[in-house]
Design an enzyme around this catalytic site. Structure first.
Site, PDB file in Angstrom:
ATOM      1  N   LYS A  31       0.925  -1.231  -0.031  1.00  0.00           N
ATOM      2  CA  LYS A  31       0.193   0.032  -0.013  1.00  0.00           C
ATOM      3  C   LYS A  31       0.908   1.356   0.020  1.00  0.00           C
ATOM      4  O   LYS A  31       2.042   1.128   0.349  1.00  0.00           O
ATOM      5  CB  LYS A  31      -0.874  -0.069   1.127  1.00  0.00           C
ATOM      6  CG  LYS A  31      -0.225  -0.091   2.515  1.00  0.00           C
ATOM      7  CD  LYS A  31      -1.083  -0.616   3.711  1.00  0.00           C
ATOM      8  CE  LYS A  31      -0.265  -0.557   4.978  1.00  0.00           C
ATOM      9  NZ  LYS A  31      -1.239  -1.154   6.104  1.00  0.00           N
ATOM     10  N   ARG A 122     -10.774  -0.493  14.394  1.00  0.00           N
ATOM     11  CA  ARG A 122     -10.517   0.461  13.291  1.00  0.00           C
ATOM     12  C   ARG A 122     -10.985  -0.183  12.246  1.00  0.00           C
ATOM     13  O   ARG A 122     -12.109   0.532  11.546  1.00  0.00           O
ATOM     14  CB  ARG A 122      -8.931   0.419  12.973  1.00  0.00           C
ATOM     15  CG  ARG A 122      -8.479   1.462  12.139  1.00  0.00           C
ATOM     16  CD  ARG A 122      -6.879   1.126  12.030  1.00  0.00           C
ATOM     17  NE  ARG A 122      -6.739  -0.125  11.369  1.00  0.00           N
ATOM     18  CZ  ARG A 122      -5.291  -0.197  10.805  1.00  0.00           C
ATOM     19  NH1 ARG A 122      -4.452   0.549  10.756  1.00  0.00           N
ATOM     20  NH2 ARG A 122      -4.973  -1.557  10.341  1.00  0.00           N
ATOM     21  N   TYR A 236      16.349  29.856   8.841  1.00  0.00           N
ATOM     22  CA  TYR A 236      15.521  30.400   9.212  1.00  0.00           C
ATOM     23  C   TYR A 236      15.379  30.412  10.896  1.00  0.00           C
ATOM     24  O   TYR A 236      15.420  29.296  11.496  1.00  0.00           O
ATOM     25  CB  TYR A 236      14.108  29.694   8.801  1.00  0.00           C
ATOM     26  CG  TYR A 236      13.738  30.082   7.445  1.00  0.00           C
ATOM     27  CD1 TYR A 236      13.633  31.151   6.952  1.00  0.00           C
ATOM     28  CD2 TYR A 236      13.625  28.766   6.748  1.00  0.00           C
ATOM     29  CE1 TYR A 236      12.958  31.529   5.664  1.00  0.00           C
ATOM     30  CE2 TYR A 236      13.249  29.072   5.417  1.00  0.00           C
ATOM     31  CZ  TYR A 236      13.065  30.335   4.738  1.00  0.00           C
ATOM     32  OH  TYR A 236      12.507  30.506   3.528  1.00  0.00           O
ATOM     33  N   MET A 285      12.246  24.198   3.075  1.00  0.00           N
ATOM     34  CA  MET A 285      11.368  23.328   2.390  1.00  0.00           C
ATOM     35  C   MET A 285      12.164  22.520   1.503  1.00  0.00           C
ATOM     36  O   MET A 285      11.840  21.448   1.049  1.00  0.00           O
ATOM     37  CB  MET A 285      10.418  24.315   1.637  1.00  0.00           C
ATOM     38  CG  MET A 285       9.392  23.584   0.556  1.00  0.00           C
ATOM     39  SD  MET A 285       8.307  24.604  -0.456  1.00  0.00           S
ATOM     40  CE  MET A 285       7.307  25.378   0.690  1.00  0.00           C
TER      41      MET A 285
HETATM   42  C1  LIG Z   1      -0.353  -2.143   6.674  1.00  0.00           C
HETATM   43  C2  LIG Z   1      -0.957  -3.393   7.144  1.00  0.00           C
HETATM   44  C3  LIG Z   1      -0.311  -4.693   7.190  1.00  0.00           C
HETATM   45  C4  LIG Z   1       1.249  -4.486   6.997  1.00  0.00           C
HETATM   46  O1  LIG Z   1       1.795  -4.106   8.277  1.00  0.00           O
HETATM   47  P1  LIG Z   1       3.180  -3.848   8.502  1.00  0.00           P
HETATM   48  O2  LIG Z   1       3.299  -3.665   9.989  1.00  0.00           O
HETATM   49  O3  LIG Z   1       4.013  -2.840   7.540  1.00  0.00           O
HETATM   50  O4  LIG Z   1       3.764  -5.426   8.283  1.00  0.00           O
HETATM   51  C5  LIG Z   1      -0.830  -5.794   7.115  1.00  0.00           C
HETATM   52  N1  LIG Z   1      -2.282  -5.834   7.492  1.00  0.00           N
HETATM   53  C6  LIG Z   1      -3.070  -4.674   7.362  1.00  0.00           C
HETATM   54  C7  LIG Z   1      -4.403  -4.965   7.537  1.00  0.00           C
HETATM   55  C8  LIG Z   1      -2.575  -3.442   7.222  1.00  0.00           C
HETATM   56  O5  LIG Z   1      -3.219  -2.337   7.273  1.00  0.00           O
END
Ligand SMILES: *Cc1c(COP(=O)(O)O)cnc(C)c1O
Length: 338
Positions: A31, A122, A236, A285
């Site tokens: 992802k 969640r 800055y 930046m």
């Molecule tokens: C992001 C995610 C993972 C991977 O988690 P890591 O801690 O990066 O290995 C696996 N399952 C779900 C549901 C996630 O959201």
């Protein structure tokens, strides 16, 4: 500006994590554009290493990687079936009864999976929701049923065993493949492995997979070097003042590139062939300034991410986690794949 990404190290990390859960199938979580490193290059490499199950957050991410994969790979969408999503060729991980009924009405016979909430609150169906549709959902033949651990990076946390027990209870007798562990869960041991594991951050060299091979090197070109007299300041807000004659190098990257402004004068360094040059003054930046006084010669590039300073060291200084350092890496860096 160069982000060097070691594809062979990502493949080796996937194989190493798969090897820690030998009784389970190892998926790959890609992802957020492969945690910021470039899904287009990483996904085919992970397929080549043996991964067949890929996970992304959103349907759009799934559509981007689907054409990169042969038909025997699946692309699973963690947000499930959201209204209006185009899920052709993808596998939504259904998170609620509402998503389930929408999905079965719109995609009858098409593959889907299910996420249960085992305590993280969640995503996923809660026990009562699941109980209400469990028989119907299971008879529709989900590809797998999964849940996710909230505290897997803390092996001693009581939530781990609690979530594992809850997941077992909710899936008792389900007769479909089960999945609970991400990187942290893999390292918790066999009780957590079930039929499929879903490593993400460990593939990219991040904690909690402490034995990961380093994947990243970030080199920043030096634009200019100058000599300061005692009493002169840098950057800055004039937050850093030279107390003695100092030599300062300015490199071409800043917070717009994911070098968090929190890293200003925080103890983080740029590295010249392993020699630390502390970042001084504010990160701006597009620019970062470092004290290179101790170098005999200033090289054309200084490194921010390297074996001497991995992503989790940066994260500690910025009060965050390696995941956020990775996914903040900007799009102005040239990404070179080894
Ligand atoms: C992001 C995610 C993972 C991977 O988690 P890591 O801690 O990066 O290995 C696996 N399952 C779900 C549901 C996630 O959201």
């Amino acid at each position: 500006m160069g982000l060097q990404i070691d594809i062979a190290a990502i493949q080796a990390n996937w194989k190493a994590l798969a090897g820690r859960a030998p009784t389970a199938r190892a998926a790959a979580v890609v992802k957020a554009d492969g945690y910021g490193l470039g899904a287009a290059r990483i996904v085919p490499a992970l397929y080549e290493a043996g991964a067949r199950d890929f996970f992304v957050a959103l349907a759009g991410e799934g559509r981007a990687i689907r054409p990169l994969l042969p038909d025997d790979a699946t692309v699973n969408i963690l947000s499930g079936h959201m209204e209006g999503a185009d899920l052709a060729g993808l596998v939504p991980v259904i998170n609620s009864p509402g998503q389930f009924f929408r999905d079965r009405a719109m995609r009858p016979g098409q593959p889907f999976a299910i996420q249960l909430d085992s305590g993280m609150n969640r995503l996923g169906m809660e026990a009562a929701e699941w109980a209400a549709i469990r028989d119907e959902a299971l008879s529709a033949g989900p590809a797998f049923v999964m849940s996710h651990l909230a505290c897997a990076d803390e092996p001693g946390h009581p939530a781990n065993a609690m979530q594992c027990r809850t997941f077992r209870e909710m899936t008792q007798g389900a007769g479909v493949p089960l999945s609970l562990a991400a990187t942290g869960g893999i390292l918790l041991g066999p009780d957590y492995h079930f039929d499929m594991v879903r490593p993400g951050v460990g593939l990219y060299g991040g904690l909690p997979f402490a034995d990961a091979k380093p994947v990243l090197r970030l080199s920043l070109p030096v634009i200019q070097t100058r000599d300061l007299r005692p009493g002169e300041f840098v950057g800055y807000g004039a937050t850093w003042t030279a107390e003695a004659p100092r030599r300062i190098a300015t490199v071409a990257a800043g917070y717009a590139d994911g070098i968090l402004r929190m890293l200003s004068s925080s103890g983080v360094s740029l590295y010249a062939d392993g020699a630390a040059c502390p970042i001084v003054g504010r990160v701006s930046m597009d620019l970062v300034t470092a004290d290179v006084t101790d170098l005999d010669e200033v090289p054309p590039e200084l490194e921010l991410i390297c074996p001497e300073q991995p992503i989790d060291a940066l994260a500690d200084h910025a009060g965050t986690i390696g995941y956020e350092i990775l996914t903040s890496l900007g799009h102005r860096y040239q990404r070179d794949y080894l």
